[in-house]
Design an enzyme around this catalytic site. Structure first.
Site, PDB file in Angstrom:
ATOM      1  N   ASP A 231     -49.248  -5.656  -6.874  1.00 49.63           N
ATOM      2  CA  ASP A 231     -49.104  -4.997  -5.581  1.00 49.63           C
ATOM      3  C   ASP A 231     -48.348  -5.891  -4.600  1.00 49.63           C
ATOM      4  O   ASP A 231     -48.827  -6.958  -4.212  1.00 49.63           O
ATOM      5  CB  ASP A 231     -50.519  -4.706  -5.053  1.00 49.63           C
ATOM      6  CG  ASP A 231     -50.452  -3.859  -3.799  1.00 49.63           C
ATOM      7  OD1 ASP A 231     -49.330  -3.485  -3.398  1.00 49.63           O
ATOM      8  OD2 ASP A 231     -51.517  -3.580  -3.224  1.00 49.63           O
TER       9      ASP A 231
ATOM     10  N   TRP B  94       0.139 -11.538   3.294  1.00 50.78           N
ATOM     11  CA  TRP B  94       1.036 -11.893   2.188  1.00 50.78           C
ATOM     12  C   TRP B  94       1.363 -13.393   2.244  1.00 50.78           C
ATOM     13  O   TRP B  94       1.645 -13.937   3.301  1.00 50.78           O
ATOM     14  CB  TRP B  94       2.332 -11.068   2.296  1.00 50.78           C
ATOM     15  CG  TRP B  94       3.351 -11.488   1.283  1.00 50.78           C
ATOM     16  CD1 TRP B  94       3.402 -11.104  -0.017  1.00 50.78           C
ATOM     17  CD2 TRP B  94       4.447 -12.387   1.490  1.00 50.78           C
ATOM     18  NE1 TRP B  94       4.462 -11.732  -0.641  1.00 50.78           N
ATOM     19  CE2 TRP B  94       5.117 -12.522   0.256  1.00 50.78           C
ATOM     20  CE3 TRP B  94       4.916 -13.100   2.596  1.00 50.78           C
ATOM     21  CZ2 TRP B  94       6.246 -13.336   0.100  1.00 50.78           C
ATOM     22  CZ3 TRP B  94       6.033 -13.911   2.440  1.00 50.78           C
ATOM     23  CH2 TRP B  94       6.687 -14.018   1.193  1.00 50.78           C
TER      24      TRP B  94
ATOM     25  N   ASP C  76      11.289 -11.118 -15.288  1.00 46.22           N
ATOM     26  CA  ASP C  76      10.707 -10.441 -14.113  1.00 46.22           C
ATOM     27  C   ASP C  76      11.537  -9.220 -13.731  1.00 46.22           C
ATOM     28  O   ASP C  76      12.283  -8.659 -14.561  1.00 46.22           O
ATOM     29  CB  ASP C  76      10.560 -11.473 -12.977  1.00 46.22           C
ATOM     30  CG  ASP C  76       9.411 -11.174 -12.033  1.00 46.22           C
ATOM     31  OD1 ASP C  76       9.588 -10.284 -11.172  1.00 46.22           O
ATOM     32  OD2 ASP C  76       8.343 -11.802 -12.155  1.00 46.22           O
ATOM     33  N   ASP C  77      11.456  -8.820 -12.514  1.00 48.48           N
ATOM     34  CA  ASP C  77      12.090  -7.613 -11.963  1.00 48.48           C
ATOM     35  C   ASP C  77      13.604  -7.584 -12.229  1.00 48.48           C
ATOM     36  O   ASP C  77      14.250  -8.614 -12.231  1.00 48.48           O
ATOM     37  CB  ASP C  77      11.814  -7.635 -10.443  1.00 48.48           C
ATOM     38  CG  ASP C  77      12.057  -6.310  -9.786  1.00 48.48           C
ATOM     39  OD1 ASP C  77      12.526  -5.383 -10.467  1.00 48.48           O
ATOM     40  OD2 ASP C  77      11.768  -6.200  -8.583  1.00 48.48           O
TER      41      ASP C  77
ATOM     42  N   ARG D  63       9.513  -1.809   1.078  1.00 53.46           N
ATOM     43  CA  ARG D  63      10.528  -2.426   0.205  1.00 53.46           C
ATOM     44  C   ARG D  63      11.398  -1.342  -0.445  1.00 53.46           C
ATOM     45  O   ARG D  63      11.701  -1.405  -1.633  1.00 53.46           O
ATOM     46  CB  ARG D  63       9.840  -3.279  -0.865  1.00 53.46           C
ATOM     47  CG  ARG D  63      10.704  -4.351  -1.459  1.00 53.46           C
ATOM     48  CD  ARG D  63      10.064  -4.923  -2.725  1.00 53.46           C
ATOM     49  NE  ARG D  63      10.861  -6.014  -3.226  1.00 53.46           N
ATOM     50  CZ  ARG D  63      10.713  -6.536  -4.436  1.00 53.46           C
ATOM     51  NH1 ARG D  63       9.787  -6.087  -5.245  1.00 53.46           N
ATOM     52  NH2 ARG D  63      11.458  -7.525  -4.829  1.00 53.46           N
TER      53      ARG D  63
ATOM     54  N   ASP E 125       3.097  -5.362 -11.615  1.00 60.76           N
ATOM     55  CA  ASP E 125       3.245  -5.606 -10.179  1.00 60.76           C
ATOM     56  C   ASP E 125       2.928  -4.341  -9.380  1.00 60.76           C
ATOM     57  O   ASP E 125       2.859  -3.237  -9.924  1.00 60.76           O
ATOM     58  CB  ASP E 125       4.692  -6.052  -9.923  1.00 60.76           C
ATOM     59  CG  ASP E 125       4.837  -6.979  -8.730  1.00 60.76           C
ATOM     60  OD1 ASP E 125       3.906  -7.031  -7.897  1.00 60.76           O
ATOM     61  OD2 ASP E 125       5.883  -7.632  -8.630  1.00 60.76           O
TER      62      ASP E 125
ATOM     63  N   ASN F 144       4.037  -3.409  -5.303  1.00 64.04           N
ATOM     64  CA  ASN F 144       4.624  -4.102  -4.161  1.00 64.04           C
ATOM     65  C   ASN F 144       4.608  -3.381  -2.823  1.00 64.04           C
ATOM     66  O   ASN F 144       5.426  -3.679  -1.958  1.00 64.04           O
ATOM     67  CB  ASN F 144       6.062  -4.499  -4.497  1.00 64.04           C
ATOM     68  CG  ASN F 144       6.090  -5.735  -5.362  1.00 64.04           C
ATOM     69  OD1 ASN F 144       5.552  -6.764  -4.995  1.00 64.04           O
ATOM     70  ND2 ASN F 144       6.706  -5.640  -6.528  1.00 64.04           N
TER      71      ASN F 144
ATOM     72  N   CYS G 159      -0.659  -8.214 -10.565  1.00 63.18           N
ATOM     73  CA  CYS G 159       0.087  -8.801  -9.452  1.00 63.18           C
ATOM     74  C   CYS G 159       0.259  -7.687  -8.435  1.00 63.18           C
ATOM     75  O   CYS G 159       0.380  -6.523  -8.810  1.00 63.18           O
ATOM     76  CB  CYS G 159       1.444  -9.275  -9.974  1.00 63.18           C
ATOM     77  SG  CYS G 159       2.586  -9.828  -8.705  1.00 63.18           S
TER      78      CYS G 159
ATOM     79  N   ASP H  64       2.394 -14.927  -3.893  1.00 65.65           N
ATOM     80  CA  ASP H  64       3.834 -15.182  -3.985  1.00 65.65           C
ATOM     81  C   ASP H  64       4.170 -16.547  -3.410  1.00 65.65           C
ATOM     82  O   ASP H  64       5.290 -17.025  -3.560  1.00 65.65           O
ATOM     83  CB  ASP H  64       4.609 -14.107  -3.207  1.00 65.65           C
ATOM     84  CG  ASP H  64       4.950 -12.925  -4.093  1.00 65.65           C
ATOM     85  OD1 ASP H  64       4.790 -13.049  -5.316  1.00 65.65           O
ATOM     86  OD2 ASP H  64       5.365 -11.888  -3.554  1.00 65.65           O
TER      87      ASP H  64
HETATM   88  C1  DGJ Z   1       6.418  -9.510  -6.220  1.00 67.24           C
HETATM   89  C2  DGJ Z   1       5.820 -10.504  -7.161  1.00 67.24           C
HETATM   90  O1  DGJ Z   1       4.708 -11.088  -6.595  1.00 67.24           O
HETATM   91  C3  DGJ Z   1       6.891 -11.519  -7.524  1.00 67.24           C
HETATM   92  O2  DGJ Z   1       6.362 -12.547  -8.307  1.00 67.24           O
HETATM   93  C4  DGJ Z   1       8.007 -10.815  -8.226  1.00 67.24           C
HETATM   94  O3  DGJ Z   1       7.549 -10.301  -9.444  1.00 67.24           O
HETATM   95  C5  DGJ Z   1       8.546  -9.707  -7.342  1.00 67.24           C
HETATM   96  N1  DGJ Z   1       7.526  -8.838  -6.865  1.00 67.24           N
HETATM   97  C6  DGJ Z   1       9.586  -8.911  -8.080  1.00 67.24           C
HETATM   98  O4  DGJ Z   1      10.002  -7.830  -7.363  1.00 67.24           O
END
Ligand code: DGJ
Length: 739
Positions: A45, A200, A367-368, A444, A479, A481, A527, A549
């Site tokens: 209790d 950021w 990457d991109d 962007r 990613d 963004n 990311c 970043d």
């Molecule tokens: C944001 C990411 O954080 C970066 O490292 C890179 O990949 C860019 N985008 C590419 O557009």
């Protein structure tokens, strides 16, 4: 460990060796919270912990009674408006416009292990003996809505996972407008609130404020967990610090809009709410349908913040992260983003990779910019087919070339986005989130695909699957963004628009689930413009995340230090980049950049061909060093020793499980003339073991290093001489200790 229910007193006691969680069925049928904290003896209790007292001006639930006011009783899942005036865990709009509800205990189940949460990331067990789960079944008698509250207590960890599920067993549609994952009422407010906030490139900076009466909160309404705030807060006793004292961590396993709110009422009790942000949330719950909230995890310690974090690290590393890479050391990678941005050719990439291979790098990440018309950030997103003008043999061509070098190949995607200048957008202009008759804001130059629509998710899945099936791809950087704006889905009716934010994240999770199960050996790194989605939800699918970043070593100290309160080092993407640094224009020594990046997954974000020969030799040594110690860095026990938010010197350390090896990282931001003598007391060593220090060649007992401290002063404490050439701004050292 166990979950005990006492039938007579209607009390539940969940406990393991270290913690107790106690609640009871209240006289009105609601669930009341009695205790959460260090383990206490079990007894039949615990009703003495229920505080009921008549208070002037309170409202009371029962006629002829002046004790039972929900406002003054700690609740398990508080509702507003029926004697409780605090911010509630739940809000349900009913067909007749009423909002009152009253969830009363009906039954419960106790099961070994932990059930899955359908479609949502969550902690898990591998053996039933690792945890027990209590499912409380409550019902609102008027709407017929059944509420199931889940509590999982882990046997070996000071952690309780919670969530709530709603089932509409009634015959009328309702709208769930707030459904928090966790409501926790605490009996006092003698706490500091810690949260991890920023923007950021300066994510998860540690912030501390004293709890005050009223509401204090952090959250996100951006569609992702955000750079700005993290779905993790700590309430720590004012006297607690890294090494001692009581604290409770509250973590949400979710990647979308969230609210972490702490309300202190004027009778000094504290209510913590954690869950999906109720703003813009409105879930239409038709008869026979259900809604499951994300999971929230509560972590408890009475041994300081390092201890709290170590519990988070263990649980999230071993029982949230999953799959092939969970327990494996991570490949040392090189990423071409800061080396080339969009300006590359296949020859250039192979040149970067070849030199990296010579230095010992194991994985090359493209990457991109490799797909569609993506020669800059204004076009091509959404068109996941290789740009043959850059990569004549497609992704297979470049992947084969990288594999031929003896390296693994990794690829960047941003699956959730589209540029208006893309074939995908031209074919499906209604596939973006945008509100009718309003302009669609960009971020962007890109727009957010409506991932609440299964056909959109499926289309992206098919495109990604084709690429992943055609070429040997070992790693994906996923990613995201931009934040969401004008959130509205063309595919949903008006009365379901409040579901879009959450359905979007469910779509993201669905795509992750399909890709990770179809390609189980691919290492995923999440990311979102750096660290905008560095959260436990992502960790379930991707065992590592790009922390920020910002690759400047000094900034990274704060970002990685703040992130470490909840997240393990194995989850923190951390790279050495070029100087002057691209985010800050700052120049730091190459060794300092590596000394910071070792405390994470480690890699390079530059073109090694552009370094001097001497620097390239240094890089080779760094990689050799990381290969030798990465198990310790990524899976050792991590201690914060000195905070970059308070001091010129940051220090942290990792210790192996058997305590025979440790590495201390020491970082001094600005050089100091005629400096004082300093020692740092270390943690986690074995006092009886004698450790050889590679830094000075001497040996010290664990007790000396922990109680007398590691001497970190050098000859620059006096005056600068040619022998003290290493004494400079942004200096750092590693102390390697071996028993
Ligand atoms: C944001 C990411 O954080 C970066 O490292 C890179 O990949 C860019 N985008 C590419 O557009």
């Amino acid at each position: 460990m166990g979950i005990f229910f006492n039938k007579r007193t209607q009390t539940f006691h969940l406990f393991n060796d270290n913690i107790s969680y106690i609640m009871t069925v209240l006289p009105g049928g609601q669930m009341g919270q009695l205790y959460f904290g260090k383990k206490i003896h079990h007894r039949e209790d615990f009703s003495y912990l229920l505080e009921t007292a008549p208070r002037p001006m309170a409202s009371y639930l029962f006629e002829n009674d002046r004790t039972f006011s929900l406002e003054h009783i700690r609740q398990e899942y508080g509702v507003y408006g029926s004697t409780d005036y605090r911010s509630p865990a739940v809000d349900i709009l009913q067909e007749n416009g009423a909002r009152i509800c009253d969830f009363q205990y009906v039954d419960h189940m106790i099961t070994p292990g932990k059930p899955k949460l359908a479609g949502l990331p969550a902690t898990y067990t591998e053996e039933d003996s690792e945890a027990d789960t209590l499912i409380l079944i409550l019902r609102d008698p008027v709407t017929g809505i059944r509420l199931q509250l889940l509590y999982t207590i882990f046997s070996g960890e000071n952690a309780i996972a919670r969530s709530a599920a709603f089932y509409n067993d009634g015959d009328k549609t309702v709208h769930l407008q707030k459904a928090m994952s966790l409501c926790m009422d605490l009996p006092d407010y003698n706490y500091d609130l810690m949260h991890f906030s920023g923007a950021w490139s300066r994510e998860r900076h540690t912030k501390i404020r004293s709890l005050e009466m009223g509401i204090q909160s952090v959250g996100s309404m951006r569609g992702h967990s955000s750079h700005e705030h993290n779905p993790f807060v700590i309430l720590k006793r004012k006297t607690a610090d890294e090494f001692q004292g009581e604290a409770i961590g509250f973590s949400l396993v979710y990647s979308g809009n969230f609210l972490a709110q702490v309300e202190v009422d004027t009778h000094e009790t504290t209510r913590v709410l954690l869950g999906i942000h109720p703003d813009w949330f409105d879930w239409k719950l038709e008869p026979e349908s259900s809604f499951q909230t994300p999971e929230a995890v509560m972590f408890y310690t009475d041994q300081g913040l390092n201890h709290l974090s170590q519990t988070c690290h263990r649980l999230y590393q071993k029982r949230l992260a999953r799959g092939y890479w969970r327990d494996k050391v991570r490949p040392i990678l090189i990423n071409n983003w800061e080396a080339t941005y969009f300006n590359f050719t296949e020859d250039k990439l192979v040149e970067i990779a070849s030199r990296a291979k010579e230095c010992g790098v194991e994985l090359f990440v493209l990457d991109d910019g490799w797909f569609g018309a993506r020669r800059n950030d204004r076009a091509g997103l959404g068109d996941w087919t290789p740009a043959l003008s850059l990569l004549p043999g497609g992704i297979k061509g470049i992947a084969d070339k990288i594999e031929a070098l003896g390296m693994k190949f990794g690829l960047w995607f941003e699956p959730e986005m589209v540029n208006m200048d893309s074939d995908l957008y031209r074919a499906h202009p209604d596939w973006i989130l945008s509100t009718p008759n309003r302009s669609a804001s960009h971020g962007r130059y890109q727009h957010v695909l409506d991932f609440s629509r299964p056909e959109v998710v499926d289309c992206i899945y098919q495109m990604m699957k084709r690429i992943l099936s055609e070429a040997k791809i070992s790693y994906i950087k996923w990613d995201m963004n931009r934040s969401i704006t004008e959130c509205y889905s063309a595919a949903l009716p008006a009365d379901r628009q409040g579901e879009v934010f959450h359905r979007y994240i469910l779509g993201v999770y669905d795509l992750y689930e399909r890709l990770t199960s179809q390609f189980p050996e691919i290492l995923f790194e999440s990311c979102a413009s750096g660290g905008a989605r560095f959260d436990p939800g992502m960790l379930y699918y991707a065992p590592q995340a790009w922390t920020s970043d910002d690759t400047d070593a000094v900034e990274r100290l704060k970002i990685q230090y703040g992130s470490s309160y909840c997240y393990p080092l194995s989850s923190m993407g951390s790279h050495v980049s070029v100087c002057p640094n691209h985010q800050l224009n700052r120049t730091t020594p190459l060794y300092t950049r590596a000394n910071v990046a070792y405390f994470g997954t480690f890699g390079y974000e530059l073109d090694l061909n552009k370094l001097t020969e001497e620097e390239q030799e240094e890089v080779k040594e760094q990689i050799k060093f990381m290969k030798q110690y990465r198990e310790l860095f990524q899976f050792g026990t991590f201690y914060r020793l000195s905070s970059p938010f308070e001091n010129n010197v940051t220090a942290w350390m990792v210790v192996s499980e058997d305590k025979r090896e440790a590495i201390v990282g020491w970082y001094r931001i600005l050089n100091v003339v005629n400096e004082a003598f300093h020692r740092i007391p270390l943690k986690g060593l074995d006092p009886e073991l004698c450790y050889h220090s590679l830094a000075d060649g001497n040996s010290y007992y664990g007790d000396e290093l922990m109680y007398a401290g590691l001497i970190t002063s050098d000859s620059s404490a006096g005056e600068t001489t040619p022998e003290t050439e290493h004494s400079c701004d942004f200096d750092s050292r590693l102390y390697i200790l071996k028993a």
